[in-house]
Design an enzyme around this catalytic site. Structure first.
Site, short mmCIF file in Angstrom:
data_model
loop_
_atom_site.label_atom_id
_atom_site.label_comp_id
_atom_site.label_asym_id
_atom_site.label_seq_id
_atom_site.Cartn_x
_atom_site.Cartn_y
_atom_site.Cartn_z
N LYS A 157 34.14 32.77 39.96
CA LYS A 157 35.27 33.34 39.24
C LYS A 157 35.46 32.55 37.95
CE LYS A 157 38.12 32.46 42.75
NZ LYS A 157 37.19 32.02 43.79
N GLU A 158 35.56 33.25 36.83
CA GLU A 158 35.86 32.53 35.60
C GLU A 158 37.19 31.80 35.79
OE1 GLU A 158 35.68 35.13 32.19
OE2 GLU A 158 33.65 35.74 32.71
N LYS A 210 27.04 42.62 45.82
CA LYS A 210 27.83 42.20 44.65
C LYS A 210 28.78 43.32 44.21
CE LYS A 210 29.31 40.11 41.10
NZ LYS A 210 30.22 38.98 41.19
N ASN A 214 33.06 43.43 44.36
CA ASN A 214 33.94 43.67 43.21
C ASN A 214 34.73 44.96 43.36
OD1 ASN A 214 33.42 41.30 41.98
ND2 ASN A 214 32.16 42.11 40.34
N GLY A 259 50.29 43.50 39.05
CA GLY A 259 50.37 42.99 37.68
C GLY A 259 50.13 44.10 36.68
N GLY A 263 41.20 43.16 34.42
CA GLY A 263 40.33 43.24 33.25
C GLY A 263 39.12 42.37 33.50
N CYS A 266 33.80 41.82 34.61
CA CYS A 266 33.11 42.26 35.83
C CYS A 266 33.71 43.50 36.48
CB CYS A 266 33.06 41.11 36.83
SG CYS A 266 31.97 39.80 36.25
N LYS A 327 42.72 36.64 32.35
CA LYS A 327 43.37 35.87 33.41
C LYS A 327 43.46 34.43 32.94
CE LYS A 327 39.28 34.84 36.20
NZ LYS A 327 38.70 34.86 37.54
N ARG A 334 37.38 40.06 27.51
CA ARG A 334 36.77 41.37 27.78
C ARG A 334 37.70 42.21 28.68
NH1 ARG A 334 30.61 39.27 28.96
NH2 ARG A 334 31.72 37.49 29.83
N1 NAD Z 1 31.28 36.33 33.87
C1 NAD Z 1 31.46 36.33 35.19
O1 NAD Z 1 32.49 35.91 35.70
C2 NAD Z 1 30.37 36.84 36.10
C3 NAD Z 1 30.46 36.59 37.48
C4 NAD Z 1 29.45 37.06 38.32
C5 NAD Z 1 28.39 37.79 37.79
N2 NAD Z 1 28.34 38.03 36.45
C6 NAD Z 1 27.19 38.78 35.92
O2 NAD Z 1 26.29 37.84 35.34
C7 NAD Z 1 25.65 38.41 34.21
C8 NAD Z 1 25.90 37.55 32.98
O3 NAD Z 1 27.28 37.59 32.70
P1 NAD Z 1 27.96 36.58 31.65
O4 NAD Z 1 29.43 36.81 31.71
O5 NAD Z 1 27.42 35.21 31.86
O6 NAD Z 1 27.35 37.16 30.28
P2 NAD Z 1 27.53 36.59 28.80
O7 NAD Z 1 27.64 37.77 27.93
O8 NAD Z 1 28.60 35.54 28.78
O9 NAD Z 1 26.14 35.83 28.53
C9 NAD Z 1 24.91 36.46 28.45
C10 NAD Z 1 23.98 35.57 27.61
O10 NAD Z 1 22.66 36.09 27.67
C11 NAD Z 1 22.05 35.87 26.41
N3 NAD Z 1 20.85 36.72 26.29
C12 NAD Z 1 20.75 38.05 26.05
N4 NAD Z 1 19.47 38.42 26.01
C13 NAD Z 1 18.72 37.32 26.25
C14 NAD Z 1 17.33 37.07 26.35
N5 NAD Z 1 16.44 38.04 26.19
N6 NAD Z 1 16.93 35.81 26.60
C15 NAD Z 1 17.82 34.82 26.76
N7 NAD Z 1 19.15 35.00 26.69
C16 NAD Z 1 19.60 36.23 26.43
C17 NAD Z 1 23.17 36.19 25.43
O11 NAD Z 1 22.89 35.67 24.14
C18 NAD Z 1 24.35 35.51 26.13
O12 NAD Z 1 24.49 34.16 25.72
C19 NAD Z 1 26.20 39.84 34.09
O13 NAD Z 1 25.34 40.72 34.78
C20 NAD Z 1 27.53 39.75 34.82
O14 NAD Z 1 27.91 40.98 35.36
C21 NAD Z 1 29.30 37.57 35.59
#
Ligand code: NAD
Length: 440
Positions: A157-158, A210, A214, A259, A263, A266, A327, A334
């Site tokens: 979780k962020e 996953k 969610n 709430g 948002g 995810c 949050k 986002r």
């Molecule tokens: N953020 C969350 O809380 C969370 C939690 C669980 C799962 N996820 C999943 O994890 C994945 C990543 O989410 P995030 O929030 O970390 O994304 P993000 O947008 O924060 O980061 C993605 C990164 O990937 C890089 N990138 C893109 N193409 C690339 C490439 N070809 N080579 C190397 N790097 C590259 C981008 O520059 C960016 O820095 C998503 O599928 C999301 O659904 C996110």
């Protein structure tokens, strides 16, 4: 173990840092040169409690490196993680272009047997597409190298990402090869010293787990939001209802807070992608669809409450807004409910003065075109002469403000609390015109 991670965002950076923290030798790859340069200078591009010192310490100890050199990272990794974004495509499905681009890059540079781990949230069947993309590039090179593709969805979780990663509830490994499973167990052994947290399952079930998680959580939120709206109409208090139902162990207290809508990066996109997957199989997810629709409407609750007080035309009015991030404890904007409130209020002619403890730099970029929004570094500064205060994010610093000061600064002592931080009776006794979500 030697690990390479593609994508240095919220998931990739936390994963890489935590794997380095327990002793793995990690190289993080990103295509964003500025991000990589910053990280090499100790600049962490996101706000996540505890992350920055951990990045710096592991970087200094040479267990954590950042690069844009994909070939070098692939040469380094016995295990290669894919943790790039999967944003929604125009039709709501997950856009896999970044995941598949990484898969092709891996295929172009792979030199020896490797386990490829997909950590991005991807629709069922993506592991097969990743496998095919890598195999296609290997075939084009005339290379024959063994590789496995494993699904390892992330549940962090962020705002609590380090804690979640270091002490996970579960570690889902979707794999059908014993060697790959063994490698994954070795990677994660340091995170499960008290008890086994690894759950091994087939790849498709891991991918679906996953989305199911969610969608279930999003549904719970929307259920409580609708119940709160009904409570309001009936003169009941959702806080009391929440305690009453949470006591049932089949329901539980967690994640039962009404709430201003969910948002983040995810829930909204994963719910959409799941519905899309279902429709491709001629099925509809009616519960999930309803959760999503209810959420769209809930995001308008704050502005609706303002309109109920002041009418449709808000020209000449100014509202103070506490909280921009979707949050607390993150700067992620986002799909944040604050954005829906700002859009509605300013569309109706109002001005908005906003404060957030960490998300203002990001919000400034996103809202640059909206000249009716102003940002203040001080949470009290936004209040001066405002026609009301809206609370959109439950940051701790907003929980117990100096209410006398708030009252004296506002032109009209209206508080619309989108996170139910305050007690209605207390607020009214202090002279506020107070409205929460679903409060009597
Ligand atoms: N953020 C969350 O809380 C969370 C939690 C669980 C799962 N996820 C999943 O994890 C994945 C990543 O989410 P995030 O929030 O970390 O994304 P993000 O947008 O924060 O980061 C993605 C990164 O990937 C890089 N990138 C893109 N193409 C690339 C490439 N070809 N080579 C190397 N790097 C590259 C981008 O520059 C960016 O820095 C998503 O599928 C999301 O659904 C996110």
């Amino acid at each position: 173990m030697r690990v390479a991670i593609f994508g240095t965002g919220y998931v990739g950076l936390v994963t890489g840092t935590c794997l380095a923290e327990v002793g793995h030798d990690v190289v993080c790859v990103d295509i964003d040169q500025a991000k990589v340069d910053g990280l090499n200078r100790g600049i962490v591009p996101i706000y996540e409690p505890g992350l920055e010192p951990m990045v710096k310490a592991n970087h200094a100890a040479s267990r954590l490196a950042f690069t844009t050199d994909a070939a070098a990272a692939i040469a380094h990794g016995q295990v290669v993680f894919i943790a790039v974004g999967t944003p929604p495509d125009e039709d709501g499905s997950a856009d896999l272009q970044y995941v598949l681009a990484v898969a092709r890059t891996i295929g172009r540079h792979l030199q020896r047997p490797t386990v490829v781990v997909n950590k991005s949230t991807v629709p069922v069947g993506t592991a097969d597409r990743v496998r095919a993309a890598i195999a296609g590039e290997l075939a084009a090179r005339g290379a024959e190298i063994d590789f496995d593709v494993v699904s390892n969805p992330e549940f962090l979780k962020e705002g609590a990402a380090i804690k979640d990663f270091m002490s996970p509830d579960r570690i889902i490994i979707g794999a059908d090869d014993d060697h790959a499973i063994d490698v994954m167990r070795r990677i994660y052994a340091p995170f499960q010293r008290t008890h086994e947290r690894v759950m091994v399952m087939d790849v498709r079930s891991a991918e679906l787990t996953k989305y199911a998680a969610n969608a279930m959580l999003a549904t719970r939120v929307s259920f409580m939001n609708e119940m709160a709206n009904l409570a309001e109409a009936l003169g009941a208090d959702i806080e009391q209802v929440r305690r009453g139902i949470g006591a049932d162990p089949r329901i539980g207290y967690h994640f039962l807070y009404p709430g201003a809508g969910y948002g983040g990066s995810c829930f909204p996109k994963d719910v959409q992608a799941l519905m899309r997957t279902a429709s491709e199989h001629k099925l509809s997810m009616r519960v999930v669809e309803a959760a999503e629709t209810a959420n769209q409407l809930q995001k308008l609750r704050l502005s609706q409450k303002v309109v109920a007080r002041y009418g449709e035309d808000l020209a000449g009015r100014t509202f103070a807004l506490w909280g921009l991030a979707f949050k607390p404890n993150t700067d992620d904007m986002r799909e944040a409910p604050s954005l829906a409130a700002i859009a509605e209020l300013t569309r109706r002619g109002a001005r908005v003065r906003a404060h957030d403890p960490v998300a203002m730099p990001r919000a400034r970029q996103i809202l640059a075109a909206n000249t009716a929004v102003e940002f203040c570094d001080d949470m009290y500064q936004v209040l001066g002469g405002a026609d009301g205060l809206l609370v959109a994010t439950e940051w701790k610093v907003f929980r117990a403000p100096d209410f006398q000061r708030v009252h004296s600064l506002l032109k009209t002592p209206l508080v619309i609390d989108g996170r139910n931080l305050y007690q209605p009776a207390d607020m009214r006794s202090q002279g506020f015109d107070y409205e929460g979500i679903g409060r009597a």
